[in-house]
Design a protein around this motif. Sequence first.
Motif, PDB file in Angstrom:
ATOM      1  N   GLU A  27       0.842  -1.197   0.000  1.00 36.19           N
ATOM      2  CA  GLU A  27       0.000   0.000   0.000  1.00 36.19           C
ATOM      3  C   GLU A  27       0.876   1.246   0.000  1.00 36.19           C
ATOM      4  OE1 GLU A  27      -3.478   2.238   2.611  1.00 36.19           O
ATOM      5  OE2 GLU A  27      -2.761   0.291   3.272  1.00 36.19           O
ATOM      6  N   THR A  28       0.661   2.121  -0.974  1.00 36.08           N
ATOM      7  CA  THR A  28       1.375   3.395  -1.024  1.00 36.08           C
ATOM      8  C   THR A  28       0.424   4.497  -1.458  1.00 36.08           C
ATOM      9  OG1 THR A  28       2.091   3.176  -3.317  1.00 36.08           O
ATOM     10  CG2 THR A  28       3.578   2.295  -1.633  1.00 36.08           C
ATOM     11  N   HIS A  29       0.711   5.695  -1.006  1.00 38.64           N
ATOM     12  CA  HIS A  29      -0.057   6.878  -1.373  1.00 38.64           C
ATOM     13  C   HIS A  29       0.922   8.033  -1.516  1.00 38.64           C
ATOM     14  CE1 HIS A  29      -3.720   4.716  -0.257  1.00 38.64           C
ATOM     15  NE2 HIS A  29      -3.053   4.312   0.815  1.00 38.64           N
ATOM     16  N   THR A  30       0.760   8.838  -2.568  1.00 38.81           N
ATOM     17  CA  THR A  30       1.629   9.986  -2.792  1.00 38.81           C
ATOM     18  C   THR A  30       0.808  11.268  -2.724  1.00 38.81           C
ATOM     19  OG1 THR A  30       3.151   8.690  -4.154  1.00 38.81           O
ATOM     20  CG2 THR A  30       3.212  11.087  -4.436  1.00 38.81           C
ATOM     21  N   VAL A  31       1.350  12.260  -2.033  1.00 39.40           N
ATOM     22  CA  VAL A  31       0.758  13.587  -1.966  1.00 39.40           C
ATOM     23  C   VAL A  31       1.705  14.532  -2.696  1.00 39.40           C
ATOM     24  CG1 VAL A  31       0.008  15.483  -0.460  1.00 39.40           C
ATOM     25  CG2 VAL A  31      -0.339  13.103   0.256  1.00 39.40           C
ATOM     26  N   THR A  32       1.179  15.235  -3.706  1.00 37.45           N
ATOM     27  CA  THR A  32       1.986  16.197  -4.461  1.00 37.45           C
ATOM     28  C   THR A  32       1.412  17.591  -4.271  1.00 37.45           C
ATOM     29  OG1 THR A  32       0.672  15.858  -6.460  1.00 37.45           O
ATOM     30  CG2 THR A  32       2.644  14.503  -6.221  1.00 37.45           C
ATOM     31  N   PHE A  33       2.275  18.582  -4.442  1.00 35.58           N
ATOM     32  CA  PHE A  33       1.875  19.983  -4.297  1.00 35.58           C
ATOM     33  C   PHE A  33       2.149  20.744  -5.579  1.00 35.58           C
ATOM     34  CE2 PHE A  33       3.049  18.817   0.082  1.00 35.58           C
ATOM     35  CZ  PHE A  33       1.907  19.199   0.751  1.00 35.58           C
ATOM     36  N   GLN A  34       1.268  21.698  -5.859  1.00 38.43           N
ATOM     37  CA  GLN A  34       1.509  22.688  -6.901  1.00 38.43           C
ATOM     38  C   GLN A  34       1.221  24.042  -6.259  1.00 38.43           C
ATOM     39  OE1 GLN A  34      -0.999  22.619 -10.410  1.00 38.43           O
ATOM     40  NE2 GLN A  34       0.597  23.634 -11.604  1.00 38.43           N
ATOM     41  N   ASN A  35       2.290  24.836  -6.072  1.00 42.30           N
ATOM     42  CA  ASN A  35       2.146  26.146  -5.456  1.00 42.30           C
ATOM     43  C   ASN A  35       2.208  27.209  -6.544  1.00 42.30           C
ATOM     44  OD1 ASN A  35       2.141  28.451  -3.926  1.00 42.30           O
ATOM     45  ND2 ASN A  35       4.100  28.059  -2.923  1.00 42.30           N
ATOM     46  N   LEU A  36       1.060  27.787  -6.887  1.00 44.81           N
ATOM     47  CA  LEU A  36       0.987  28.834  -7.903  1.00 44.81           C
ATOM     48  C   LEU A  36       0.977  30.226  -7.266  1.00 44.81           C
ATOM     49  CD1 LEU A  36      -1.655  27.109 -10.207  1.00 44.81           C
ATOM     50  CD2 LEU A  36       0.839  27.100 -10.442  1.00 44.81           C
ATOM     51  N   CYS A  37       1.162  30.284  -5.952  1.00 42.21           N
ATOM     52  CA  CYS A  37       1.248  31.564  -5.248  1.00 42.21           C
ATOM     53  C   CYS A  37       2.680  32.092  -5.375  1.00 42.21           C
ATOM     54  CB  CYS A  37       0.920  31.379  -3.766  1.00 42.21           C
ATOM     55  SG  CYS A  37      -0.715  30.694  -3.429  1.00 42.21           S
ATOM     56  N   SER A  38       2.851  33.350  -5.142  1.00 41.96           N
ATOM     57  CA  SER A  38       4.191  33.936  -5.212  1.00 41.96           C
ATOM     58  C   SER A  38       4.915  33.852  -3.872  1.00 41.96           C
ATOM     59  CB  SER A  38       4.105  35.394  -5.674  1.00 41.96           C
ATOM     60  OG  SER A  38       3.304  36.135  -4.769  1.00 41.96           O
ATOM     61  N   THR A  39       4.304  33.202  -2.893  1.00 36.17           N
ATOM     62  CA  THR A  39       4.875  33.120  -1.558  1.00 36.17           C
ATOM     63  C   THR A  39       4.422  31.828  -0.886  1.00 36.17           C
ATOM     64  OG1 THR A  39       5.151  34.327   0.523  1.00 36.17           O
ATOM     65  CG2 THR A  39       2.945  34.357  -0.465  1.00 36.17           C
ATOM     66  N   GLY A  40       4.974  31.539   0.272  1.00 33.05           N
ATOM     67  CA  GLY A  40       4.519  30.417   1.091  1.00 33.05           C
ATOM     68  C   GLY A  40       5.239  29.120   0.813  1.00 33.05           C
ATOM     69  N   VAL A  41       5.144  28.220   1.791  1.00 37.36           N
ATOM     70  CA  VAL A  41       5.780  26.908   1.715  1.00 37.36           C
ATOM     71  C   VAL A  41       4.703  25.838   1.866  1.00 37.36           C
ATOM     72  CG1 VAL A  41       7.439  25.345   2.808  1.00 37.36           C
ATOM     73  CG2 VAL A  41       7.927  27.800   2.705  1.00 37.36           C
ATOM     74  N   PRO A  42       4.483  24.996   0.834  1.00 40.37           N
ATOM     75  CA  PRO A  42       3.548  23.877   0.994  1.00 40.37           C
ATOM     76  C   PRO A  42       4.036  22.964   2.122  1.00 40.37           C
ATOM     77  CG  PRO A  42       4.140  24.176  -1.303  1.00 40.37           C
ATOM     78  CD  PRO A  42       5.072  25.024  -0.496  1.00 40.37           C
ATOM     79  N   THR A  43       3.160  22.654   3.046  1.00 39.50           N
ATOM     80  CA  THR A  43       3.549  21.884   4.227  1.00 39.50           C
ATOM     81  C   THR A  43       2.581  20.724   4.425  1.00 39.50           C
ATOM     82  OG1 THR A  43       4.438  23.891   5.233  1.00 39.50           O
ATOM     83  CG2 THR A  43       3.988  22.049   6.714  1.00 39.50           C
ATOM     84  N   LEU A  44       3.148  19.528   4.654  1.00 37.00           N
ATOM     85  CA  LEU A  44       2.372  18.328   4.960  1.00 37.00           C
ATOM     86  C   LEU A  44       2.891  17.794   6.286  1.00 37.00           C
ATOM     87  CD1 LEU A  44       0.284  16.145   3.989  1.00 37.00           C
ATOM     88  CD2 LEU A  44       2.257  14.925   3.032  1.00 37.00           C
ATOM     89  N   LYS A  45       1.964  17.605   7.242  1.00 35.58           N
ATOM     90  CA  LYS A  45       2.326  17.127   8.575  1.00 35.58           C
ATOM     91  C   LYS A  45       1.360  16.044   9.019  1.00 35.58           C
ATOM     92  CE  LYS A  45       4.089  21.453  10.577  1.00 35.58           C
ATOM     93  NZ  LYS A  45       3.931  22.379  11.714  1.00 35.58           N
ATOM     94  N   THR A  46       1.824  15.238   9.972  1.00 39.24           N
ATOM     95  CA  THR A  46       0.898  14.397  10.700  1.00 39.24           C
ATOM     96  C   THR A  46       0.147  15.323  11.648  1.00 39.24           C
ATOM     97  OG1 THR A  46       2.469  13.941  12.470  1.00 39.24           O
ATOM     98  CG2 THR A  46       2.441  12.399  10.605  1.00 39.24           C
ATOM     99  N   TYR A  47      -1.002  14.910  12.129  1.00 39.04           N
ATOM    100  CA  TYR A  47      -1.769  15.791  12.993  1.00 39.04           C
ATOM    101  C   TYR A  47      -1.040  16.095  14.302  1.00 39.04           C
ATOM    102  CZ  TYR A  47      -5.745  18.355  14.669  1.00 39.04           C
ATOM    103  OH  TYR A  47      -6.550  19.368  15.113  1.00 39.04           O
TER     104      TYR A  47
END
Length: 164
Positions: A27-47
């Motif tokens: 079992e695998t799952h991938t989370v990808t990000f696309q940041n179209l903003c001019s600022t900020g850091v995409p962040t993925l965390k456990t709760y």
Amino acid sequence: MMIGMTYFLKLTAFVAATAFVVEGQSETHTVTFQNLCSTGVPTLKTYNGEILSTGPAYTSNGSLIAAIAYLDVGCGAKGEGCTLIETTLVNPASPGTGSSTDINLIPPHSFSVPSGFWYYNGCDGHGANCTDADCPSAFHSSTEGGVGIVCLAENVNLAITFCN
């Protein structure tokens, strides 16, 4: 006869345990990000706060339970003050179970940037988009229901977009 039966039971338990481990590893799952903003850091965390990614794709080897994602533009440690995407990506164990993702604007979370998500590699295109604070696709209070998006496909992946 007793030694033969004991050996058989141990062998059966070993085979079952090995099959469970091999199945769990597939079992695998991938989370990808696309940041179209001019600022900020995409962040993925456990709760509970463990950082899984700050931009690059993240692949879990097994279920991804109760993860949160947001574009960090000065958010709190758990995305407070920002648009929050909550997800659990898990292969269905029985009918009606599986992955679920939603957008959370329940205080202390609030609209910060347009945010959206879509499943791929199963349930392709199913997702939600939030472009303003009145977003009908988001939870605004803990008593609301029905705005989470469920996917019953195995090994489903999730794309998250900011400023889309």
